[in-house]
Design an enzyme around this catalytic site. Sequence first.
Site, PDB file in Angstrom:
ATOM      1  N   LYS A 135       0.807  -1.222   0.000  1.00 14.20           N
ATOM      2  CA  LYS A 135       0.000   0.000   0.000  1.00 14.20           C
ATOM      3  C   LYS A 135       0.840   1.271   0.000  1.00 14.20           C
ATOM      4  O   LYS A 135       0.675   2.139  -0.839  1.00 14.20           O
ATOM      5  CB  LYS A 135      -0.858   0.043   1.279  1.00 14.20           C
ATOM      6  CG  LYS A 135      -2.004  -0.906   1.286  1.00 14.20           C
ATOM      7  CD  LYS A 135      -2.917  -0.603   2.461  1.00 14.20           C
ATOM      8  CE  LYS A 135      -2.392  -1.173   3.755  1.00 14.20           C
ATOM      9  NZ  LYS A 135      -2.598  -2.610   3.869  1.00 14.20           N
ATOM     10  N   THR A 136       1.710   1.337   0.982  1.00 19.03           N
ATOM     11  CA  THR A 136       2.469   2.567   1.152  1.00 19.03           C
ATOM     12  C   THR A 136       3.366   2.808  -0.053  1.00 19.03           C
ATOM     13  O   THR A 136       3.591   3.942  -0.463  1.00 19.03           O
ATOM     14  CB  THR A 136       3.306   2.486   2.442  1.00 19.03           C
ATOM     15  OG1 THR A 136       2.468   1.956   3.473  1.00 19.03           O
ATOM     16  CG2 THR A 136       3.792   3.836   2.862  1.00 19.03           C
TER      17      THR A 136
ATOM     18  N   ASP B 226      -2.809   7.591   3.782  1.00 16.08           N
ATOM     19  CA  ASP B 226      -2.472   6.204   4.064  1.00 16.08           C
ATOM     20  C   ASP B 226      -3.378   5.699   5.193  1.00 16.08           C
ATOM     21  O   ASP B 226      -3.852   6.487   5.996  1.00 16.08           O
ATOM     22  CB  ASP B 226      -0.994   6.141   4.497  1.00 16.08           C
ATOM     23  CG  ASP B 226      -0.441   4.742   4.381  1.00 16.08           C
ATOM     24  OD1 ASP B 226      -1.115   3.885   3.775  1.00 16.08           O
ATOM     25  OD2 ASP B 226       0.667   4.509   4.893  1.00 16.08           O
ATOM     26  N   GLU B 227      -3.582   4.398   5.262  1.00 15.34           N
ATOM     27  CA  GLU B 227      -4.386   3.803   6.335  1.00 15.34           C
ATOM     28  C   GLU B 227      -5.734   4.517   6.468  1.00 15.34           C
ATOM     29  O   GLU B 227      -6.156   4.892   7.560  1.00 15.34           O
ATOM     30  CB  GLU B 227      -3.642   3.855   7.677  1.00 15.34           C
ATOM     31  CG  GLU B 227      -2.233   3.297   7.653  1.00 15.34           C
ATOM     32  CD  GLU B 227      -2.181   1.781   7.717  1.00 15.34           C
ATOM     33  OE1 GLU B 227      -3.235   1.131   7.479  1.00 15.34           O
ATOM     34  OE2 GLU B 227      -1.085   1.243   7.963  1.00 15.34           O
TER      35      GLU B 227
ATOM     36  N   GLN C 110      -8.239  -4.093   8.267  1.00 20.88           N
ATOM     37  CA  GLN C 110      -7.240  -3.698   9.258  1.00 20.88           C
ATOM     38  C   GLN C 110      -7.681  -2.486  10.061  1.00 20.88           C
ATOM     39  O   GLN C 110      -6.862  -1.767  10.625  1.00 20.88           O
ATOM     40  CB  GLN C 110      -5.907  -3.411   8.567  1.00 20.88           C
ATOM     41  CG  GLN C 110      -5.290  -4.650   7.961  1.00 20.88           C
ATOM     42  CD  GLN C 110      -3.883  -4.386   7.457  1.00 20.88           C
ATOM     43  OE1 GLN C 110      -2.986  -4.099   8.210  1.00 20.88           O
ATOM     44  NE2 GLN C 110      -3.726  -4.477   6.142  1.00 20.88           N
TER      45      GLN C 110
ATOM     46  N   ARG D  63       1.410  -9.888   9.882  1.00 24.17           N
ATOM     47  CA  ARG D  63       2.739  -9.268  10.027  1.00 24.17           C
ATOM     48  C   ARG D  63       3.839 -10.244   9.651  1.00 24.17           C
ATOM     49  O   ARG D  63       4.973  -9.850   9.413  1.00 24.17           O
ATOM     50  CB  ARG D  63       2.995  -8.811  11.479  1.00 24.17           C
ATOM     51  CG  ARG D  63       2.080  -7.734  12.051  1.00 24.17           C
ATOM     52  CD  ARG D  63       1.920  -6.572  11.143  1.00 24.17           C
ATOM     53  NE  ARG D  63       0.725  -6.761  10.308  1.00 24.17           N
ATOM     54  CZ  ARG D  63       0.484  -6.062   9.206  1.00 24.17           C
ATOM     55  NH1 ARG D  63       1.330  -5.161   8.788  1.00 24.17           N
ATOM     56  NH2 ARG D  63      -0.609  -6.278   8.494  1.00 24.17           N
TER      57      ARG D  63
END
Length: 779
Positions: A26-27, A219-220, A250, A609
């Site tokens: 994503k980032t 982001d997020e 998430q 993770r």
Amino acid sequence: MNEPQREAVMHKDGPIMIIAGAGSGKTKVLTTRITHLMAAHEVDAFNILALTFTNKAAAEMKERIGKILGNSEARNLYVGTFHSVFARILRGEAGKIGYPSNFTIYDTDDAKSVVKTVVKEMELDEKQYKPNIVYNRISSAKNALVGPAEYINDYTLQQEDARSNRPMIGQIYDAYAKRCFKNGAMDFDDLLFKMYILLKNNADSLSKFQRKFKYILIDEYQDTNPAQYEIIKLLGAMHENVCVVGDDAQSIYSFRGATIANILQFQKDYDDVKVVKLEQNYRSSKTILNVANEIISNNKDQIEKRLFTDNGEGEKVKLVRTMTDNDEGKYVSDTIKEFKLRNHFFNKDFAILYRTNAQSRSFEESLRRMGIAYRIYGGMSFYQRKEVKDFVAYLRIVINPKDEEALKRIINYPIRGIGKTTIDKAVLFANENNISMWEVLNNAARFGFKSGTLESINNFVIMIRMFQSELDKKNAYDLAVIVGKSTGIVKDLFNDKTTEGLARYENVQELLNSIKEFIETPMNEEDGEVGDKGLGSYLQQIVLLTDSDDDKENSDVVKLMTIHAAKGLEFPVVFVGGLEETLFPNAMSINTREELEEERRLFYVAITRAKSNLFLTYSNARYRFGQLQQNDPSRFIDEMPEAMIDRSYAGTVARNNAGSGWNQGSAAERMQRGFAGSSDAGRAEKQYGAPPTKKPALPSYAIPKPQASKTAEHTPSADFVPSDTSNLQAGQKVEHQKFGFGEVLKMEGAAHNPIATVNFETNGEKKIMLNYAKLRILE
DNA sequence: TGTCTGGATGTTTTT
DNA sequence: CATCCAGACA
């Protein structure tokens, strides 16, 4: 098939929403888009706003862009957390909402202290209006953009408060907001709330920033709350170049007001939103990803997604059961050691994740015993340490004399004979005359302070005034040094030769270093306007820092952190500890389906993770609130696909197949079942009051499990035999306790010290050995 | 005014 | 168990 999707997102103008699974990069998509905008489209760095939720994410983003386009370019980007970027903007625009540009930012402790003060002044019951509860309520209101007036006039909110027997929260909120304003201070939530107010009420400010930020990237996005949502909507209204990246699976910050409704709403707010789904995971093994997929599929609220990966099958997920939390720590440390030897892993390849910060203790102890380098993230940040905060309070009062919290903190530190009574009086006079406490102190004689007290106050005022006058002549670092010397703080700490004293001294030195570093680091070229090199700017930055920010990325240590703190990170080997009912899912979050689903998302985050190896551990009993408490295995364990789990360390077969366990029997049967029979019900009734006569039909996920029985004084049964008392010293008294489903000896000894090994019998066959029983001293 | 102490009280998660 | 705080005493 993901690549064209990614490509489509890089250059396009207009609103874009990227729904991207865990480990899909994503980032990276965001940073790549930024570099494309700057390089190919010649967009000026000043015109790009990128918002993240952690400083670390922002720093990484900047660094990556810096590597591609050069640091001087990257420096001019507005990249940062919502809070820090808005703090910076508010600093420049403060006058428009009646604040000084050097406004103080209150951290949670400061804010709670203000709440406490206000409650006291309103002569309300402090037991009834606990700072924690009240502050959280105020925080929620702000995150929903509800101001004090609106709060007081809202029927539903008033109803809620009345029902919880806290009808005055609205009034407290009002008084709190006024006091913060009077102190020239904003709390964390104000950085969002006031930003919204600014844009809403000041057309020129709004237009200025709308023009400025031609491209906005977030982001997020699933973690945004209504306040953040509305701000972005305002800021993006002119160019509509808003690009958001998020993963509803998430979303784990609802306690902060975050709502995935923002994802759904985004598509309605703009005409032609380009929606992209990224479903390829580049991080984890097939096994790990499948377990994650399976877990999350138990949630009802979700956007349909099925992650896949080209990565290899990988090893099974290991499920590990231990007897106590100390054993859990030991198992993890042993495994890390073994892994390092066998597979040539480094410390930094491991992460230990847990639900609550308190769980770090047992891992810490065992790692230390094994000589494995580790670092705990979270908990108290550097700037929250007492000695650092005290020092900072001096700087705060120099910059913003209205800051009453800072003033109260240091007016008698070091001790100069200005005690509680004097402080209370000063605050009272300030309130009565509607001036700041600082002004009262400046006119101490006029307010009737006498002799010794008056002299002390005057000396204090003269000293602070001296600092203030130095502010114009000296830079932030030199001033801080003067403060350290004149107050005698540094000398005091230096003279304290205890271990803690030494650490405190070093912390203050480190603070000074950080100030020096701050003034020497080149910053953004554009904002000379508000003196970004000044002490005021420094102070506003540091409150927003957490201890994961000063990350020595390449230091070779095992990382310990909460799952929340681990979001966005990845590790080759991940241990998730404490998979037990009441811990994970946490007892606080099992009352509604929504809460439980958030816990499940949290578990999903934990699993995803891991790159190659995942260990899930739980223990039969652990110390909580200083007492040994026993928990069921987490319900999430049974939600995982059997074929991908290695249970050989769990000492059980799957409960689903075993024909026993909580999932068997009718709902009523299950609700009546208890560890120790009817006595529990009696105790529960005492503790929580009689059960309601008519129980609502609960869905299966909400079936309350019986409370794990706490240890209590107990007469040993006739056949109880302690298996091993060899470590018991002569003359030590022991007492029996009933514990969970068995009996145990309590005896003298320091906490956590393995002074005795005690077996205890349980219903029939089970024998449990507690190696590190925490045994209480009895006289 | 400052210091000591026992008893109450508390643990999700974070910018 | 750890921290915080009110009340007792120097």
